[in-house]
Design an enzyme around this catalytic site. Structure first.
Site, PDB file in Angstrom:
ATOM      1  N   ASP A  74     -20.769   7.914 -14.919  1.00  0.00           N
ATOM      2  CA  ASP A  74     -22.222   7.866 -15.118  1.00  0.00           C
ATOM      3  C   ASP A  74     -22.570   8.076 -16.588  1.00  0.00           C
ATOM      4  OD1 ASP A  74     -23.242   7.857 -12.200  1.00  0.00           O
ATOM      5  OD2 ASP A  74     -21.827   9.523 -12.241  1.00  0.00           O
ATOM      6  N   ASP A  95     -20.158  10.797 -22.247  1.00  0.00           N
ATOM      7  CA  ASP A  95     -21.466  10.818 -22.919  1.00  0.00           C
ATOM      8  C   ASP A  95     -22.106  12.193 -22.966  1.00  0.00           C
ATOM      9  OD1 ASP A  95     -21.934  10.638 -20.001  1.00  0.00           O
ATOM     10  OD2 ASP A  95     -24.044  10.506 -20.577  1.00  0.00           O
ATOM     11  N   ASP A 114     -15.282   8.788 -18.165  1.00  0.00           N
ATOM     12  CA  ASP A 114     -16.361   9.260 -17.307  1.00  0.00           C
ATOM     13  C   ASP A 114     -17.041   8.023 -16.723  1.00  0.00           C
ATOM     14  OD1 ASP A 114     -18.493  11.000 -16.307  1.00  0.00           O
ATOM     15  OD2 ASP A 114     -19.682  10.184 -17.961  1.00  0.00           O
TER      16      ASP A 114
END
Length: 217
Positions: free
Chosen positions: A9, A170, A7
């Site tokens: 961001d 995250d 990922d």
């Protein structure tokens, strides 16, 4: 294991301040209240359209015509694209971790819900020496994560089996993406959401620092 797919961001880059400033600028321009930047931790991760919807006051969102809402999304995306490298930085230790993985012969890639052109620009700018095999953001006609379509297309292009790939993120969206696509999920502690969310979402592995990523293999 042959690959790490990341990922963007909250995983590779701390983009929160630039994202929040973009949304707040557009909200203020249209007479809506701004949010504390920390509040955007809970809004990001599902694409730019969902982000703007989350940032708008519920009454404003209810009263906006679809075309007016689309215009606001385009305005926020444009503002962000013009300012997205002002406060954004790689997480400490991430460039070294990526270099270590590349030296071990792992295939590296990025899969984000951020618009495709912005994803590519940020990765190219902040990680110019990392040999990513593929970088993809949200593309027209392809469902966003956690739908398995985008990761499935990436795996096919890279000739990888899903079970041979770690997907690192995250948020719960990232953990669901890994599960839906058959990849091995890795939840990180340093991102926008924290370990509790990724643990609750079924992360197979948990890491506290980027330096722990090479240890997974």
């Amino acid at each position: 294991m042959k690959a790490f797919i990341f990922d963007l961001d909250g995983t590779l880059l701390n983009t929160l301040e630039d994202i929040g400033r973009a949304c707040n600028a557009v909200l203020a321009a249209h007479g809506h209240p701004a949010h504390p930047l920390a509040a955007y931790r809970r809004m990001v991760g599902n694409g730019f359209s969902r982000l703007v919807r989350s940032a708008l006051p519920p009454t404003a969102l209810r009263d906006l015509a679809p075309e007016a809402l689309d215009a606001l999304v385009d305005e926020a995306r444009l503002w962000y694209g013009q300012h997205m490298r002002e406060r954004t930085r790689p997480y400490e230790g991430m460039p070294d971790a990526l270099t270590a993985l590349a030296r071990r012969g792992l295939t590296l890639a990025v899969l984000s819900n951020k618009p495709d052109e912005l994803t590519r620009e940020l990765v190219s700018h902040y990680f110019p020496h990392v040999p990513f095999a593929d970088v993809r953001g949200g593309r027209p006609g392809t469902p966003l994560k956690p739908d398995p379509a985008a990761p499935g297309a990436m795996l096919a292009q890279l000739h990888l089996e899903a079970g041979q790939c770690f997907y690192v993120g995250d948020s719960d969206v990232d953990m669901l993406t890994a599960r839906n696509a058959g990849m091995v999920s890795v939840g990180v502690a340093w991102g926008f959401r924290g370990l509790e969310e990724v643990r609750a979402a079924g992360a197979r592995h948990l890491v506290n620092t980027p330096a722990q990523l090479p240890e997974l293999i």
